[in-house]
Design a protein around this motif. Structure first.
Motif, PDB file in Angstrom:
ATOM      1  N   ASP A 239       3.150   5.892  -2.822  1.00  0.00           N
ATOM      2  CA  ASP A 239       4.334   6.640  -3.217  1.00  0.00           C
ATOM      3  C   ASP A 239       4.328   6.888  -4.724  1.00  0.00           C
ATOM      4  O   ASP A 239       4.627   7.988  -5.185  1.00  0.00           O
ATOM      5  N   SER A 240       3.969   5.875  -5.493  1.00  0.00           N
ATOM      6  CA  SER A 240       3.883   6.044  -6.938  1.00  0.00           C
ATOM      7  C   SER A 240       2.760   6.996  -7.315  1.00  0.00           C
ATOM      8  O   SER A 240       2.903   7.815  -8.215  1.00  0.00           O
ATOM      9  N   LEU A 241       1.640   6.887  -6.633  1.00  0.00           N
ATOM     10  CA  LEU A 241       0.511   7.764  -6.902  1.00  0.00           C
ATOM     11  C   LEU A 241       0.843   9.203  -6.524  1.00  0.00           C
ATOM     12  O   LEU A 241       0.453  10.136  -7.227  1.00  0.00           O
ATOM     13  N   SER A 242       1.594   9.374  -5.461  1.00  0.00           N
ATOM     14  CA  SER A 242       1.914  10.734  -5.027  1.00  0.00           C
ATOM     15  C   SER A 242       2.783  11.460  -6.041  1.00  0.00           C
ATOM     16  O   SER A 242       2.706  12.683  -6.150  1.00  0.00           O
ATOM     17  N   LEU A 243       3.590  10.743  -6.803  1.00  0.00           N
ATOM     18  CA  LEU A 243       4.394  11.390  -7.840  1.00  0.00           C
ATOM     19  C   LEU A 243       3.482  11.983  -8.909  1.00  0.00           C
ATOM     20  O   LEU A 243       3.665  13.127  -9.327  1.00  0.00           O
ATOM     21  N   GLY A 244       2.508  11.222  -9.341  1.00  0.00           N
ATOM     22  CA  GLY A 244       1.570  11.740 -10.338  1.00  0.00           C
ATOM     23  C   GLY A 244       0.776  12.922  -9.819  1.00  0.00           C
ATOM     24  O   GLY A 244       0.574  13.910 -10.531  1.00  0.00           O
ATOM     25  N   ILE A 245       0.326  12.821  -8.588  1.00  0.00           N
ATOM     26  CA  ILE A 245      -0.438  13.918  -7.997  1.00  0.00           C
ATOM     27  C   ILE A 245       0.434  15.159  -7.844  1.00  0.00           C
ATOM     28  O   ILE A 245       0.005  16.277  -8.133  1.00  0.00           O
TER      29      ILE A 245
ATOM     30  N   ILE B  31       0.839  -1.196   0.000  1.00  0.00           N
ATOM     31  CA  ILE B  31       0.000   0.000   0.000  1.00  0.00           C
ATOM     32  C   ILE B  31       0.877   1.251   0.000  1.00  0.00           C
ATOM     33  O   ILE B  31       0.621   2.205  -0.734  1.00  0.00           O
ATOM     34  N   VAL B  32       1.931   1.244   0.802  1.00  0.00           N
ATOM     35  CA  VAL B  32       2.833   2.394   0.876  1.00  0.00           C
ATOM     36  C   VAL B  32       3.533   2.606  -0.465  1.00  0.00           C
ATOM     37  O   VAL B  32       3.673   3.746  -0.936  1.00  0.00           O
ATOM     38  N   GLU B  33       3.968   1.522  -1.105  1.00  0.00           N
ATOM     39  CA  GLU B  33       4.621   1.648  -2.410  1.00  0.00           C
ATOM     40  C   GLU B  33       3.657   2.201  -3.452  1.00  0.00           C
ATOM     41  O   GLU B  33       4.034   3.024  -4.289  1.00  0.00           O
TER      42      GLU B  33
END
Length: 108
Positions: free
Chosen positions: A22-28, A17-19
């Protein structure tokens, strides 16, 4: 059966979930950086009536998004370098050791 339940409980459940976050936060963060740049450019254009200041804001937002990608890449590259130093992944060292072996003459 109870041993399998105990092993399942020991496995980290939150790591995937954390990984993913983290990937989603880059896009956001990329979208937010561009939107903030556009907003700043729009405000500057509105306050000063200078049209090209809008484009300055857009370019600042795009530059911030690119910087976010670079920072994420650097973080992942450092993690890769640390992983490559582990003995079980040291394939280069294993290949160098294999080249030193003498197999003798080949007879066909």
């Amino acid at each position: 059966m109870s041993e399998n339940n105990q092993e399942a409980e020991k496995k980290p459940r939150i790591k995937p979930i954390v990984e993913a976050v983290d990937s989603l936060s880059l896009g956001i963060s990329m979208v937010v950086a561009v939107l903030l740049g556009v907003g700043i450019g729009w405000l500057l254009k509105r306050w000063t009536d200078i049209t090209w200041l809008f484009w300055v804001g857009v370019f600042i937002g795009i530059a911030a998004a690119i910087l976010n990608v670079y920072k994420a890449y650097s973080k992942q590259y450092k993690a890769f370098e640390e992983l490559a130093k582990e003995d079980r992944y040291a394939i280069k060292k294993q290949l160098e050791d294999d080249d030193d072996e003498d197999y003798g003459e080949k007879s066909y």
